[in-house]
Design a protein around this motif. Structure first.
Motif, PDB file in Angstrom:
ATOM      1  N   TYR A 166       0.835  -1.199   0.000  1.00  0.00           N
ATOM      2  CA  TYR A 166       0.000   0.000   0.000  1.00  0.00           C
ATOM      3  C   TYR A 166       0.874   1.256   0.000  1.00  0.00           C
ATOM      4  O   TYR A 166       1.827   1.378   0.759  1.00  0.00           O
ATOM      5  CB  TYR A 166      -0.904   0.020   1.233  1.00  0.00           C
ATOM      6  CG  TYR A 166      -1.807   1.238   1.296  1.00  0.00           C
ATOM      7  CD1 TYR A 166      -2.902   1.344   0.449  1.00  0.00           C
ATOM      8  CD2 TYR A 166      -1.538   2.270   2.195  1.00  0.00           C
ATOM      9  CE1 TYR A 166      -3.731   2.463   0.493  1.00  0.00           C
ATOM     10  CE2 TYR A 166      -2.365   3.394   2.251  1.00  0.00           C
ATOM     11  CZ  TYR A 166      -3.454   3.482   1.388  1.00  0.00           C
ATOM     12  OH  TYR A 166      -4.269   4.590   1.432  1.00  0.00           O
ATOM     13  N   GLU A 218      -3.205   3.910  -2.790  1.00  0.00           N
ATOM     14  CA  GLU A 218      -3.592   2.717  -3.540  1.00  0.00           C
ATOM     15  C   GLU A 218      -2.554   1.622  -3.337  1.00  0.00           C
ATOM     16  O   GLU A 218      -1.427   1.885  -2.892  1.00  0.00           O
ATOM     17  CB  GLU A 218      -3.718   3.034  -5.033  1.00  0.00           C
ATOM     18  CG  GLU A 218      -2.414   3.455  -5.684  1.00  0.00           C
ATOM     19  CD  GLU A 218      -2.563   3.759  -7.164  1.00  0.00           C
ATOM     20  OE1 GLU A 218      -3.708   3.778  -7.649  1.00  0.00           O
ATOM     21  OE2 GLU A 218      -1.530   3.958  -7.833  1.00  0.00           O
ATOM     22  N   PHE A 219      -2.953   0.399  -3.666  1.00  0.00           N
ATOM     23  CA  PHE A 219      -2.036  -0.737  -3.599  1.00  0.00           C
ATOM     24  C   PHE A 219      -1.323  -0.897  -4.942  1.00  0.00           C
ATOM     25  O   PHE A 219      -1.911  -0.652  -6.005  1.00  0.00           O
ATOM     26  CB  PHE A 219      -2.800  -2.024  -3.265  1.00  0.00           C
ATOM     27  CG  PHE A 219      -3.292  -2.084  -1.845  1.00  0.00           C
ATOM     28  CD1 PHE A 219      -2.473  -2.577  -0.838  1.00  0.00           C
ATOM     29  CD2 PHE A 219      -4.562  -1.644  -1.517  1.00  0.00           C
ATOM     30  CE1 PHE A 219      -2.926  -2.634   0.478  1.00  0.00           C
ATOM     31  CE2 PHE A 219      -5.025  -1.696  -0.203  1.00  0.00           C
ATOM     32  CZ  PHE A 219      -4.202  -2.199   0.796  1.00  0.00           C
TER      33      PHE A 219
END
Length: 338
Positions: free
Chosen positions: A112, A118-119
């Motif tokens: 992350y 976001e990942f």
């Protein structure tokens, strides 16, 4: 009960697609053969007096397989892997296997990013063309199993997403088979993923003296330069697959493997994957001798390194000598096609 596969069935299993690739011309074949010899000579400048081992490791490479080097410390297992990696203009990664190593440490993981909120996918060291898995039996079975999909399917699945590995993909694993303290023996399923299991062995006196002389000022490995590209290895692998194997020779391979399954001293015999591996290695050996067809000598030369680690004798043997003797018996008792 399923019947043993026929020679024609093995031929179908070896077919990798609905359409056959275009045949390689004699001129291209000669050029690829020259590339192989250049690679072999380059590695031979570092590993002295072990031309037979170097040849077999490179056969595994151009046959699309992987190699397990089992031997005592100090005979050059890691140096051999490094010399091959430096001889090919490709990505290289070394993974030192330890008891605390996790599967995600080698395959990679989804991370992350607070900045991007976001990942994202962070690939591990397994995403390289040539991977040295050093002392593979020192890590836990859980981490060892992370190599299964990668070695067989050239891909890694993490968090339900599949990530393809770069091509070519070649794993050279090492382990000290004589040391058991703090180690986790590789299970049969993992051993079966290796095309060959080899032992380098101690050098003879002349070779060892030359080794001492060569390393007086610097290590020969420091002077190794790439002589082939990653694309050349892929082309070599394609050429090996086009080496012709006749039905009588496929039957010869199946005779050897089936005898291993029925041998009185064997509790677990070679699987169908072993039949395919023996065929691939025979094709590779034929190519390294400049031939576009397999002969019985190729099958006989490939049998020992391909089958010994795939046979489980009823009587356990840490050195592998019993399995080697059984394989020799299988080859000697099988009728050679003429």
């Amino acid at each position: 009960m399923k019947k043993n596969p026929s020679a024609a069935g093995l031929a179908r299993e070896l077919d990798q697609g609905p359409a056959a690739p275009p045949r390689i011309s004699e001129k291209d074949f000669a050029g690829l053969f020259e590339n192989f010899n250049r690679l072999k000579q380059n590695v031979g400048g570092v590993i002295v007096g072990k031309d037979d081992v170097i040849k077999l490791v490179l056969v595994a490479l151009i046959s699309g397989g992987h190699v397990l080097l089992e031997d005592v410390p100090g005979v050059g297992k890691t140096t051999l892997a490094k010399s091959i990696a430096r001889s090919v203009s490709a990505t290289y990664a070394r993974i030192q296997f330890t008891p605390d190593l996790l599967p995600s440490d080698i395959t990679g993981s989804t991370v992350y990013s607070p900045k991007r909120e976001e990942f994202y996918w962070s690939p591990g060291p397994l995403f390289a063309n040539i991977v040295l898995a050093d002392e593979i039996n020192r890590t836990s079975p859980r981490t060892q199993s992370a190599l299964l999909e990668a070695m067989e399917e050239h891909q890694v699945t993490v968090d339900r997403r599949t990530h393809p590995l770069p091509e070519p993909f070649f794993v050279i694993a090492t382990q000290n088979a004589h040391e058991v303290h703090g180690t986790f023996p590789l299970p049969e399923g993992q051993m079966d993923r290796f095309l060959m299991s080899l032992s380098i062995g101690l050098p003879d006196r002349v070779s060892e003296q030359r080794m001492l002389r060569d390393q007086m000022d610097s290590h020969p490995l420091e002077r190794v330069e790439p002589v082939v590209a990653a694309g050349d290895i892929t082309a070599l692998q394609a050429a090996v697959r086009q080496v012709k194997v006749t039905d009588p020779l496929l039957g010869y391979i199946l005779d050897i493997v089936n005898r291993g399954r029925r041998h009185a001293e064997v509790s677990l015999g070679p699987s169908p994957r072993a039949s395919i591996a023996l065929t691939r290695a025979s094709q590779g050996l034929a190519f390294t001798d400049g031939r576009s067809y397999v002969i019985p000598d190729d099958v006989q030369a490939a049998a020992q390194p391909v089958l010994s680690h795939r046979i489980t004798p009823r009587v356990k043997s840490r050195t592998g000598e019993l399995a080697a003797r059984i394989v020799a018996e299988l080859v000697a008792s099988s009728r050679v096609p003429v």
